[in-house]
Design a protein around this motif. Sequence first.
Motif, PDB file in Angstrom:
ATOM      1  N   THR A  55       7.197   0.775 -18.630  1.00 36.10           N
ATOM      2  CA  THR A  55       6.261   1.417 -17.706  1.00 36.10           C
ATOM      3  C   THR A  55       6.650   1.040 -16.286  1.00 36.10           C
ATOM      4  O   THR A  55       6.694  -0.141 -15.945  1.00 36.10           O
ATOM      5  N   ALA A  56       6.954   2.029 -15.468  1.00 42.34           N
ATOM      6  CA  ALA A  56       7.414   1.765 -14.111  1.00 42.34           C
ATOM      7  C   ALA A  56       6.296   1.154 -13.276  1.00 42.34           C
ATOM      8  O   ALA A  56       5.155   1.643 -13.276  1.00 42.34           O
ATOM      9  N   VAL A  57       6.613   0.078 -12.577  1.00 39.73           N
ATOM     10  CA  VAL A  57       5.686  -0.542 -11.637  1.00 39.73           C
ATOM     11  C   VAL A  57       5.918   0.087 -10.270  1.00 39.73           C
ATOM     12  O   VAL A  57       7.019   0.011  -9.722  1.00 39.73           O
ATOM     13  N   THR A  58       4.903   0.715  -9.727  1.00 38.88           N
ATOM     14  CA  THR A  58       5.006   1.357  -8.425  1.00 38.88           C
ATOM     15  C   THR A  58       3.755   1.040  -7.614  1.00 38.88           C
ATOM     16  O   THR A  58       2.829   0.394  -8.092  1.00 38.88           O
ATOM     17  N   GLY A  59       3.724   1.517  -6.389  1.00 42.36           N
ATOM     18  CA  GLY A  59       2.548   1.333  -5.543  1.00 42.36           C
ATOM     19  C   GLY A  59       2.454  -0.062  -4.969  1.00 42.36           C
ATOM     20  O   GLY A  59       3.287  -0.936  -5.238  1.00 42.36           O
ATOM     21  N   PRO A  60       1.417  -0.300  -4.156  1.00 40.99           N
ATOM     22  CA  PRO A  60       1.261  -1.602  -3.497  1.00 40.99           C
ATOM     23  C   PRO A  60       1.087  -2.739  -4.485  1.00 40.99           C
ATOM     24  O   PRO A  60       0.565  -2.557  -5.589  1.00 40.99           O
ATOM     25  N   ALA A  61       1.518  -3.918  -4.086  1.00 36.13           N
ATOM     26  CA  ALA A  61       1.370  -5.122  -4.912  1.00 36.13           C
ATOM     27  C   ALA A  61      -0.097  -5.541  -4.970  1.00 36.13           C
ATOM     28  O   ALA A  61      -0.929  -5.069  -4.176  1.00 36.13           O
ATOM     29  N   PRO A  62      -0.468  -6.425  -5.900  1.00 34.45           N
ATOM     30  CA  PRO A  62      -1.849  -6.905  -5.977  1.00 34.45           C
ATOM     31  C   PRO A  62      -2.309  -7.474  -4.635  1.00 34.45           C
ATOM     32  O   PRO A  62      -1.546  -8.103  -3.911  1.00 34.45           O
ATOM     33  N   GLY A  63      -3.575  -7.234  -4.316  1.00 30.97           N
ATOM     34  CA  GLY A  63      -4.133  -7.735  -3.062  1.00 30.97           C
ATOM     35  C   GLY A  63      -4.300  -6.662  -2.005  1.00 30.97           C
ATOM     36  O   GLY A  63      -4.811  -6.933  -0.909  1.00 30.97           O
ATOM     37  N   ALA A  64      -3.888  -5.423  -2.313  1.00 27.40           N
ATOM     38  CA  ALA A  64      -3.970  -4.356  -1.317  1.00 27.40           C
ATOM     39  C   ALA A  64      -5.414  -4.057  -0.927  1.00 27.40           C
ATOM     40  O   ALA A  64      -5.701  -3.761   0.242  1.00 27.40           O
ATOM     41  N   ALA A  65      -6.339  -4.145  -1.887  1.00 26.90           N
ATOM     42  CA  ALA A  65      -7.739  -3.842  -1.568  1.00 26.90           C
ATOM     43  C   ALA A  65      -8.309  -4.854  -0.576  1.00 26.90           C
ATOM     44  O   ALA A  65      -9.020  -4.482   0.375  1.00 26.90           O
ATOM     45  N   ALA A  66      -8.011  -6.131  -0.775  1.00 24.16           N
ATOM     46  CA  ALA A  66      -8.487  -7.154   0.154  1.00 24.16           C
ATOM     47  C   ALA A  66      -7.870  -6.957   1.544  1.00 24.16           C
ATOM     48  O   ALA A  66      -8.515  -7.179   2.568  1.00 24.16           O
ATOM     49  N   TRP A  67      -6.618  -6.550   1.580  1.00 23.97           N
ATOM     50  CA  TRP A  67      -5.941  -6.272   2.852  1.00 23.97           C
ATOM     51  C   TRP A  67      -6.642  -5.138   3.597  1.00 23.97           C
ATOM     52  O   TRP A  67      -6.921  -5.231   4.796  1.00 23.97           O
ATOM     53  N   ARG A  68      -6.948  -4.052   2.885  1.00 21.95           N
ATOM     54  CA  ARG A  68      -7.608  -2.909   3.520  1.00 21.95           C
ATOM     55  C   ARG A  68      -8.989  -3.281   4.037  1.00 21.95           C
ATOM     56  O   ARG A  68      -9.463  -2.718   5.033  1.00 21.95           O
ATOM     57  N   ALA A  69      -9.655  -4.198   3.361  1.00 21.04           N
ATOM     58  CA  ALA A  69     -11.018  -4.581   3.749  1.00 21.04           C
ATOM     59  C   ALA A  69     -11.053  -5.622   4.858  1.00 21.04           C
ATOM     60  O   ALA A  69     -12.144  -5.981   5.345  1.00 21.04           O
ATOM     61  N   ARG A 114      10.961   3.263  -4.050  1.00 24.97           N
ATOM     62  CA  ARG A 114      10.925   1.896  -3.512  1.00 24.97           C
ATOM     63  C   ARG A 114      12.173   1.572  -2.690  1.00 24.97           C
ATOM     64  O   ARG A 114      12.085   0.927  -1.652  1.00 24.97           O
ATOM     65  N   LEU A 115      13.324   2.017  -3.163  1.00 22.90           N
ATOM     66  CA  LEU A 115      14.544   1.750  -2.416  1.00 22.90           C
ATOM     67  C   LEU A 115      14.546   2.505  -1.086  1.00 22.90           C
ATOM     68  O   LEU A 115      14.992   1.977  -0.066  1.00 22.90           O
ATOM     69  N   ALA A 116      14.037   3.726  -1.078  1.00 24.27           N
ATOM     70  CA  ALA A 116      13.973   4.494   0.164  1.00 24.27           C
ATOM     71  C   ALA A 116      13.083   3.795   1.186  1.00 24.27           C
ATOM     72  O   ALA A 116      13.383   3.780   2.389  1.00 24.27           O
ATOM     73  N   ARG A 117      11.981   3.197   0.729  1.00 26.44           N
ATOM     74  CA  ARG A 117      11.110   2.463   1.647  1.00 26.44           C
ATOM     75  C   ARG A 117      11.803   1.212   2.182  1.00 26.44           C
ATOM     76  O   ARG A 117      11.648   0.852   3.355  1.00 26.44           O
ATOM     77  N   LEU A 118      12.548   0.523   1.325  1.00 26.63           N
ATOM     78  CA  LEU A 118      13.307  -0.633   1.797  1.00 26.63           C
ATOM     79  C   LEU A 118      14.258  -0.225   2.917  1.00 26.63           C
ATOM     80  O   LEU A 118      14.335  -0.878   3.967  1.00 26.63           O
ATOM     81  N   LEU A 119      14.995   0.868   2.710  1.00 35.75           N
ATOM     82  CA  LEU A 119      15.957   1.324   3.708  1.00 35.75           C
ATOM     83  C   LEU A 119      15.257   1.738   5.001  1.00 35.75           C
ATOM     84  O   LEU A 119      15.736   1.430   6.102  1.00 35.75           O
ATOM     85  N   ALA A 120      14.121   2.410   4.870  1.00 37.63           N
ATOM     86  CA  ALA A 120      13.366   2.787   6.063  1.00 37.63           C
ATOM     87  C   ALA A 120      12.845   1.557   6.790  1.00 37.63           C
ATOM     88  O   ALA A 120      12.795   1.516   8.020  1.00 37.63           O
ATOM     89  N   GLY A 121      12.456   0.531   6.022  1.00 42.31           N
ATOM     90  CA  GLY A 121      11.979  -0.711   6.624  1.00 42.31           C
ATOM     91  C   GLY A 121      13.074  -1.443   7.366  1.00 42.31           C
ATOM     92  O   GLY A 121      12.847  -2.000   8.448  1.00 42.31           O
ATOM     93  N   LEU A 122      14.287  -1.450   6.793  1.00 40.27           N
ATOM     94  CA  LEU A 122      15.410  -2.084   7.483  1.00 40.27           C
ATOM     95  C   LEU A 122      15.693  -1.369   8.805  1.00 40.27           C
ATOM     96  O   LEU A 122      15.923  -2.007   9.837  1.00 40.27           O
TER      97      LEU A 122
END
Length: 409
Positions: A59-73, A273-281
């Motif tokens: 099962t592919a793991v995608t999306g934000p890591a755990p803790g995203a809800a606390a970050w948004r709040a 995920r790799l595309a986001r890494l490249l955009a982040g760099l």
Amino acid sequence: MPLRTPPRTAATAATPRSSTPRTGARSGARRRRRGWAALAVAATLVAGTGGWAAGSEQTAVTGPAPGAAAWRADHTLGRPLPDPATASPAAVARFFAGLTGAERNRLADRHPMTVGTLDGAPVELRYRANARALRAERIRQHALADDPARTAEDRAQARALAGRYTELLAPGRQILFFDPRGRGQVAEVYGDLGAARHTAVVVPGSDIDAGTFDRERDRYGTPTGMAASLRARLTAEAPAVPTAVIAWAGYTTPVGLGPDAATGRLAEAGAGRLARLLAGLAATGAPAPALLCHSYGSVVCGLTAPRAGRAAVGDVILFGSPGARTERAADLHAGGRVWAARDASDWIGRIPNVEVLGLGHGTDPTDPAFGARRVAADRAEGHTGYLVPGTDSLAGFADIVLGRYADVR
């Protein structure tokens, strides 16, 4: 069961000859050939090659890591924090550029899992956040290992994970990404990414996760072994030139050689995920990296490079590749050149290079028809020997990263 030709009836005998039946026969033959090719791919992968076992579906793991809800709040800064699910890496970089050092550190300490996986955040801040996240996960796994209510197997697995996190926390390690979900995903930087003039990202294939990210057995088949070997060669070749190499295991890889390895499903998830890494760099000022794509990692790169764009991707090197889900090197739209390598002893050469009915990954990148430039790999051995010190493939890859194309054999 053999295919049988239907008997001629009065009606069929009376039917005049035309091009339609021939066209139908040809299309039927093509469908049968495609079906047999798909079965050949499936049979080869399920049977395994070189003693590998058929794999289990992941099962592919995608999306934000755990803790995203606390970050948004979190409104302690008096302004919204960039949503880890929707904010672009460029927007993330602009957000952090507007903070003081104390504000950045406070966010990293309060939300280590989010900051550590947020492409576009300052690199040094991500190292700090991921070290904190790893320590927290190690404490959690120690607690699980000591829980008498859990099975012996679960406690043993928790102890192993705690030990794994201790290894990733060793002094000097620069962890750029850490997500404990699923089998675990990790990325590590070798060198000074902020000062580097030439960079590279190693994208691995099957059976790589937090537990196999680095290991002594088959060291150069791991992301860390490949990245460390490449960085050492870059330093030896150009000691005055600052370089950095990222060992990236930021996607859910196939396990073994089952259906996951024969399809592009996990690669599609990894490409985002790799595309986001490249955009982040790019957003943090790093030069566009060369992508070193091994085995199934070639499929990830083949799906990533066109969406990332020429500005974010330098050269693309496909090695030990089953295909890149494209028929031509030009379709990758790389900012640099596309290269391919395969040694004669690599079992990947026995995988059928087709893409039919969702199975297989297309043209062999070492086929002249693909259009990639060939890199010598005569001294490499097996499927994981391309970056072993002393090989001509390692020397060639280093020359490519440094832009010394004329030196590539």
